[in-house]
Design a protein around this motif. Structure first.
Motif, short mmCIF file in Angstrom:
data_model
loop_
_atom_site.label_atom_id
_atom_site.label_comp_id
_atom_site.label_asym_id
_atom_site.label_seq_id
_atom_site.Cartn_x
_atom_site.Cartn_y
_atom_site.Cartn_z
N THR A 1 6.33 -6.01 -8.46
CA THR A 1 7.08 -4.98 -8.44
C THR A 1 6.57 -3.93 -9.06
OG1 THR A 1 7.32 -4.47 -11.13
CG2 THR A 1 8.73 -6.05 -10.46
N GLN A 2 6.67 -2.72 -9.08
CA GLN A 2 6.66 -1.42 -8.95
C GLN A 2 5.27 -0.89 -10.32
OE1 GLN A 2 9.51 -1.47 -9.04
NE2 GLN A 2 10.50 0.51 -9.81
N TYR A 3 5.14 -1.99 -10.70
CA TYR A 3 5.20 -2.01 -12.56
C TYR A 3 3.79 -3.18 -12.28
CZ TYR A 3 8.94 1.10 -13.78
OH TYR A 3 8.96 1.95 -13.61
N ASP A 4 3.24 -3.94 -11.20
CA ASP A 4 2.46 -5.02 -10.78
C ASP A 4 1.75 -4.67 -9.74
OD1 ASP A 4 0.58 -7.42 -10.78
OD2 ASP A 4 2.56 -8.28 -9.37
N ASN A 5 0.45 -3.51 -10.50
CA ASN A 5 -0.04 -3.30 -9.27
C ASN A 5 -1.24 -4.08 -8.40
OD1 ASN A 5 0.81 -0.42 -11.33
ND2 ASN A 5 1.49 -0.25 -8.96
N ILE A 6 -0.99 -4.33 -7.71
CA ILE A 6 -2.79 -5.53 -7.22
C ILE A 6 -3.49 -4.56 -6.61
CG2 ILE A 6 -0.96 -7.84 -7.46
CD1 ILE A 6 -0.43 -7.77 -4.42
N ARG A 7 -3.19 -3.68 -5.77
CA ARG A 7 -3.94 -2.77 -5.02
C ARG A 7 -3.99 -1.01 -5.76
NH1 ARG A 7 -0.91 -6.50 -1.47
NH2 ARG A 7 -2.03 -7.59 -0.39
N VAL A 8 -4.97 -0.87 -4.60
CA VAL A 8 -4.90 1.04 -5.34
C VAL A 8 -4.05 1.49 -3.68
CG1 VAL A 8 -6.02 2.94 -5.13
CG2 VAL A 8 -6.94 1.15 -6.24
N GLY A 9 -2.56 1.88 -4.08
CA GLY A 9 -2.21 1.84 -3.23
C GLY A 9 -1.19 3.76 -3.16
N PHE B 1 0.78 -1.42 -0.12
CA PHE B 1 0.12 -0.16 0.37
C PHE B 1 0.60 1.11 -0.37
CE2 PHE B 1 -3.55 -3.05 1.55
CZ PHE B 1 -5.05 -1.84 0.72
N ALA B 2 1.76 1.44 0.61
CA ALA B 2 2.98 2.15 0.88
C ALA B 2 3.81 2.44 -0.72
CB ALA B 2 4.43 1.96 1.85
N PHE B 3 3.89 1.32 -1.22
CA PHE B 3 4.42 1.81 -3.17
C PHE B 3 3.24 1.40 -3.90
CE2 PHE B 3 8.50 0.66 -3.91
CZ PHE B 3 9.14 1.58 -5.89
N HIS B 4 2.63 2.42 -4.45
CA HIS B 4 1.24 2.13 -5.25
C HIS B 4 0.60 1.17 -5.47
CE1 HIS B 4 2.89 6.11 -6.75
NE2 HIS B 4 4.22 5.41 -6.26
N GLY B 5 1.14 0.44 -4.31
CA GLY B 5 -0.12 -1.28 -4.09
C GLY B 5 0.72 -2.00 -5.20
#
Length: 380
Positions: free
Chosen positions: A224-232, A216-220
């Protein structure tokens, strides 16, 4: 005279700070550089938790656990009214509702009977579902976690310790930050452990919770930062601040000892004429602030100012009376202590580098003012 003297601390570790900052600048890894992980590891060892997750500020450190626990609309989170706005603010930001609870008149921490009444009220009304408690270790003194955890376990509630003012404090040998299911703190410069900007951290022994907090602290992020599994959100501790905090953590225990010496001197010098803060059995306050209470508060504050002695009123208004929070639920037993304290409380200069001479001048000035006013009142 300084209310909090960051300059004296800086002089103590000036060379180490300069070397640490220069190293980060020369290395060039300004975001999530190796100092961040190093600081997390060292702080986890100090506090005694399995995980520390650093973040951008103390407010995020309270908000992210709410996200990780899935707390949101229709949920109730119980918070003290006598504290800084961030404790309730994060609940509203998560779209849940803060339920205001009164504080104990001695510790200023969440009152257990008031908490019980608030939980019972919310359950009876049925509009909201009780989900969490955010106790605050106000001014550096740990809340009553034995009682709080017993309630939380009975009711199935998450406990998020607001340890923004209590880094270095302890209760029965356990360090503040290690209580509850998640601990949260701030590294705002004036805190007992502060950086030179904003910063925060979360503490937990729960592996799954730690993973969610990092995500959650790193864009969900997922893998990796390009694999978004949550809205962070974007909430990272800067590498420069981590490097500074490593050096400050190294002297924190020394400073805790020095703060206690100052607190003892205040209590001994003022305890017979005002209500003066003291440690409770089994506790060690971090002494983020040193509070006294007196019905002559306003006059005393003005008198101290005339003598060049700074003082601060924490907090001018309880949260349940603030425009932003006045429509949220509150305990049915009232908030009398939270409403009365702002009329009586005053915080005095408190830091590890306060000289005996300056402290004696503070004590003498307060004694002279209270004494002269008492004599005048008796004569009348």
């Amino acid at each position: 005279m300084q209310f909090i003297d960051l300059g004296a601390q800086r002089e103590r570790i000036r060379d180490r700070l300069k070397a640490a900052i220069d190293h980060v600048v020369e290395d060039g890894r300004y975001i999530l550089g190796p100092q961040v992980a190093e600081f997390e590891k060292k702080l986890a060892a100090y506090v005694g938790t399995k995980h520390v997750v650093a973040c951008a500020n103390g407010t995020d450190a309270l908000l992210l656990p709410l996200f990780a626990a899935g707390i949101g609309p229709g949920d109730a989170v119980f918070v003290p009214s006598f504290t800084f706005a961030a404790t309730a603010e994060v609940v509203a930001l998560a779209k849940a509702e803060p339920v205001f609870v009164d504080v104990d008149p001695v510790t200023y921490n969440i009152d257990i009977a008031s908490l019980e009444a608030a939980i019972a009220m919310i359950k009876k009304e049925g509009r909201l579902k009780p989900k969490a408690i955010i106790p605050v270790d106000l001014f550096g003194l740990a809340a009553d976690y034995d009682a709080i955890m017993a309630i939380a376990n009975r009711e199935g509630l998450l406990v998020i310790e607001d340890a923004a003012q209590s880094m270095g404090g302890s209760l029965d040998g356990k360090m503040c930050g290690a209580f509850g299911h998640v601990g949260s703190t701030s590294f705002y410069p004036a805190k007992p452990l502060g950086c030179y900007g904003d910063g925060g951290a979360m503490f937990t022994n729960d592996d799954e919770m730690a993973d969610k907090l990092r995500s959650f602290a790193f864009h969900g992020k997922g893998e990796t930062q390009y694999d978004n599994i949550r809205v962070g959100i974007n909430s990272r501790l800067d590498t420069l601040q981590a490097a500074i905090l490593i050096e400050k953590l190294a002297i924190l225990e020394d400073e805790m000892v020095a703060r206690q010496v100052v607190a003892n001197r205040y209590a001994e010098g003022l305890g017979d004429i005002v209500t003066a803060a003291r440690n409770l059995d089994g506790s060690r306050s971090a002494w983020a602030q040193y509070a006294i209470e007196t019905p002559k508060r306003d006059g005393l504050k003005a008198h101290l100012s005339e003598k060049g002695i700074p003082s601060v009123i924490y907090y001018v208004k309880p949260l349940h009376t603030q425009v932003a929070y006045r429509d949220y639920p509150r305990t049915p037993t009232g908030l009398a202590v939270s409403e009365d304290l702002p009329k009586r409380i005053l915080c005095l200069p408190m830091h590890p580098y306060l000289s005996e001479a300056d402290q004696d001048r503070i004590i003498e000035t307060i004694r002279n003012y209270i004494g002269s006013n008492s004599a005048q009142a008796a004569a009348e």
